[in-house]
Enzyme design. Structure first.
Site, PDB file in Angstrom:
ATOM      1  N   CYS A 133     -11.621  -5.258  37.954  1.00 24.30           N
ATOM      2  CA  CYS A 133     -12.440  -6.483  38.038  1.00 24.30           C
ATOM      3  C   CYS A 133     -13.914  -6.217  38.347  1.00 24.30           C
ATOM      4  O   CYS A 133     -14.801  -6.869  37.793  1.00 24.30           O
ATOM      5  CB  CYS A 133     -11.876  -7.413  39.103  1.00 24.30           C
ATOM      6  SG  CYS A 133     -10.308  -8.145  38.652  1.00 24.30           S
ATOM      7  N   VAL A 137     -17.147  -8.020  36.715  1.00 24.22           N
ATOM      8  CA  VAL A 137     -17.896  -9.078  37.402  1.00 24.22           C
ATOM      9  C   VAL A 137     -19.401  -8.799  37.322  1.00 24.22           C
ATOM     10  O   VAL A 137     -20.203  -9.697  37.079  1.00 24.22           O
ATOM     11  CB  VAL A 137     -17.434  -9.201  38.879  1.00 24.22           C
ATOM     12  CG1 VAL A 137     -18.362 -10.106  39.666  1.00 24.22           C
ATOM     13  CG2 VAL A 137     -16.017  -9.723  38.956  1.00 24.22           C
TER      14      VAL A 137
HETATM   15  S1  SF4 Z   1      -9.321  -6.346  41.906  1.00 24.66           S
HETATM   16 FE1  SF4 Z   1      -8.770  -6.987  39.838  1.00 24.66          FE
HETATM   17  S2  SF4 Z   1      -8.196  -5.097  38.761  1.00 24.66           S
HETATM   18 FE2  SF4 Z   1      -8.209  -4.647  40.960  1.00 24.66          FE
HETATM   19  S3  SF4 Z   1      -6.064  -4.915  41.562  1.00 24.66           S
HETATM   20 FE3  SF4 Z   1      -7.151  -6.863  41.957  1.00 24.66          FE
HETATM   21  S4  SF4 Z   1      -6.810  -8.092  40.109  1.00 24.66           S
HETATM   22 FE4  SF4 Z   1      -6.324  -5.952  39.598  1.00 24.66          FE
END
Ligand code: SF4
Length: 489
Positions: A133, A137
């Site tokens: 993520c 982002v």
């Molecule tokens: S931050 Fe995003 S990629 Fe990382 S474990 Fe959580 S949902 Fe999955």
């Protein structure tokens, strides 16, 4: 009452046992269910994982391939530990280990350093890069980063380095799988299409399937047919390799040359339209030969359709050995039907698996009563409803799209069923409802070896049916009074 600084504090008292009991009972009521289903902003125990985890699965399916997570280490640990726990096997993957400075200034430096180290240390034949993520982002430009990495020599220019954007706030593991597989195939087949060349092979895209037994079963079926094939992406050895006293960092996987040559195949079958949608769309436009998208072959009807499609594409009759298997599967369905007929089930999981469960249960005269998908679409709802409409046992069944396992709790407590089918995450709900949970989905952390037992094909019918019916018989034996404790069941 005041503390050492003289400030007023409220004394904390324990919740009275009668209040605990009241709430325990209240969360099982219709009144609570209404509030639970009115929930908007909060998800409690979703029945899916995040995009990059699916991308990692696709990467593990190729020879000598190192999955590389561009993002934070914690995410990478989560993916790897999920695979470790499910398969009880190592899942080697590297990470660009972005932290605060990466989040502020972008992750290019981390990525370049990480790739350089990964190449030097782990000597992969391919590095498959995908994102967690954080870089999504902040808007890291993965295309430019990979191009720059090659220009700078962090990665040898001839090392295949497919990459996929897999933001988890949009989609789930099946979408990450699809994006990564697409990028891998685009990379490996680049410049490989040869006019007039036909490998004569079937490309079988197995879809986002975590069951190594299913991959072996596909290979066995194709061997019975005597059809040359390339299985994309083959995790059967990666997560189920022999213990020979040596650590192999990259056991198994589809050979990169075979994957590259798949563009010249005779035909391609993509199984599981929800986890291979993008890949199949691209294959249709770029691969030679015929292209078919089909459901995962759970149950008799879907297996029949799968085998007949192979037969049609290759002009070969379904082998006698597979016809005999079908006959045996139908025989055992007849022998076992009284233990499952009319039983109500709650099922949850990935769209392609859900379609399989529903199809299989209806064939057995069972009732897939609560059907829940925590990342689904209107299209999926319609497709499941169409299946339900084919049987009188489907008439009272309900589909819950984008609901989670705490919604399932309310369903089970207010409108009970006989059993659940799903993954380990539903065990609390199954325990509360005092019903068995059949762990056919992913992940399974609390039982051993289930990922080795195929669920697809006629063999899958045998396995699922025997597991379910024998459990119901166990329950009868465990709960009946002495007068009804019989040798025969
Ligand atoms: S931050 Fe995003 S990629 Fe990382 S474990 Fe959580 S949902 Fe999955």
């Amino acid at each position: 009452m005041s503390n050492l600084l003289g400030l007023e504090v409220t004394k904390i008292v324990g919740t009275p046992p009668e209040e605990v009991e009241r709430v325990k009972n209240w969360i099982n009521t219709e009144e609570y269910k209404e509030k639970n289903f009115a929930r908007q902003a909060l998800v409690i125990t979703p029945a899916h994982a995040c995009q990059p985890l699916g991308a990692e699965l696709a990467a593990h399916g190729f020879e000598g391939t190192l999955p590389f997570v561009h993002g934070s280490q914690g995410c990478t640990s989560y993916f790897r530990s999920t695979f470790n726990r499910h398969y009880r096997e190592p899942a080697p993957a590297a990470s660009s280990a972005m932290s605060e400075d990466g989040a502020v200034f972008g992750g290019q430096n981390n990525l370049h350093e990480g790739l350089e180290n990964a190449v030097a240390l782990y000597k992969p034949k391919m590095i498959a890069v995908f994102t967690s993520c954080m870089p999504e982002v902040i808007g890291d430009d993965l295309t430019a980063f990979i191009r720059n990495a090659k220009q700078k020599g962090c990665v040898p220019s001839d090392l295949p380095t497919p990459y996929a954007n897999t933001p988890s706030f949009n989609g789930c593991h099946i979408h990450g799988y699809d994006s990564m597989l697409l990028s891998i195939l685009q990379t490996l087949t680049e410049g490989k299409q040869i006019e007039g060349r036909f490998t004569g092979k079937l490309n079988l895209i197995a879809g986002c399937d975590f069951n190594t037994g299913n991959y072996r079963e596909y290979k066995r079926i194709l061997k019975e047919f005597g059809i040359p094939y390339t299985l994309l992406a083959d995790i059967s050895e990666t997560f189920d390799s022999p213990l020979d006293g040596h650590y192999h960092i990259y056991p198994g996987g589809t050979k990169l040359d075979d994957a590259g040559d798949s563009i010249n195949g005779k035909a391609t079958i993509a199984l599981g339209s929800y986890s291979t949608a993008k890949t199949f769309g691209w294959v249709k436009d770029n691969y030679s030969g015929k292209h078919v998208s089909m459901p995962v072959p759970f149950g008799i009807a879907k297996t029949d359709a799968f085998l007949m499609k192979i037969s049609e594409l290759f002009g070969k009759p379904v082998p006698e050995s597979l016809k005999a298997e079908r006959g045996r599967a139908v025989d055992l369905m007849t022998d076992a039907h009284q233990y499952i007929h009319g039983k109500k089930f709650a099922v949850y999981g990935d769209p392609d698996y859900l379609l399989g469960y529903v199809s299989f249960l209806l064939e057995m005269g069972a009732i897939p009563y609560h059907i829940l998908c925590s990342k689904g679409t209107k299209k999926l709802e319609k497709e499941i409803q169409a299946l339900l409409d084919t049987s009188m046992n489907g008439k009272d069944c309900k589909i819950y799209i984008n609901k989670d396992l705490w919604h399932m709790h309310s369903l089970l407590m207010t409108d009970p069923v006989d059993a659940m089918i799903g993954d380990t995450h539903g065990k609390l709900q199954a325990r509360n409802a005092k019903i068995p949970l059949f762990r056919f989905g992913f992940p399974v952390f609390d039982r051993v070896n289930l990922h080795r037992i195929p669920l697809i094909g006629y063999q899958g019918v045998l396995n699922m049916l025997s597991t379910i019916c024998n459990k119901f018989i166990d329950i009868t034996d465990d709960t009946c009074d002495d007068r009804h404790f019989e040798m025969m069941r």
